[in-house]
Design a protein around this motif. Structure first.
Motif: not given
Length: 116
Positions: A68-86
């Motif tokens: 899941t990609i998301s961003r937090e504008n207040a922190k000017n940051t983009v995230y990538l949540q990675m689950n069930s990694l292979k």
């Protein structure tokens, strides 16, 4: 000067999770289409996920439903949540704007290693 600093990578067992962060300076992530990319050893860099200025998200088929990609504008940051990694998710992960990706400008990335 644009700087995109990726962090959060590491070694994780298959089935585990990691959250990658991309702290941006010199640009505003909310007014840019941002993406996460990865490059595995011996392979070409590929797009993993993207988020538009309007918040629409897209994913590569190989990660859809797990990342899941998301961003937090207040922190000017983009995230990538990675689950069930292979193990096949093992790669260096980079974040970038679409335009910088086309220009070939990349940061140092963050290494993700998934053990079986």
């Amino acid at each position: 000067q644009v700087q995109l600093v990726e962090s959060g990578g590491g070694l994780v067992q298959a089935g585990g999770s990691l959250r990658l962060s991309c702290a941006a300076s010199g640009i505003i992530v909310s007014v840019n289409t941002m993406g996460w990319y990865r490059q595995a050893p011996g392979k070409q860099r590929e797009s993993v996920a993207g988020i538009t200025t309007g918040g629409r998200t897209t994913y590569a088929d190989s990660v859809n439903g797990r990342f899941t990609i998301s961003r937090e504008n207040a922190k000017n940051t983009v995230y990538l949540q990675m689950n069930s990694l292979k193990p096949e998710d093992t790669a260096v992960y980079y974040c970038n704007t679409n335009s910088r990706a086309r220009e070939g400008s990349w940061g140092q990335g963050t290494q993700v290693t998934v053990s079986s």
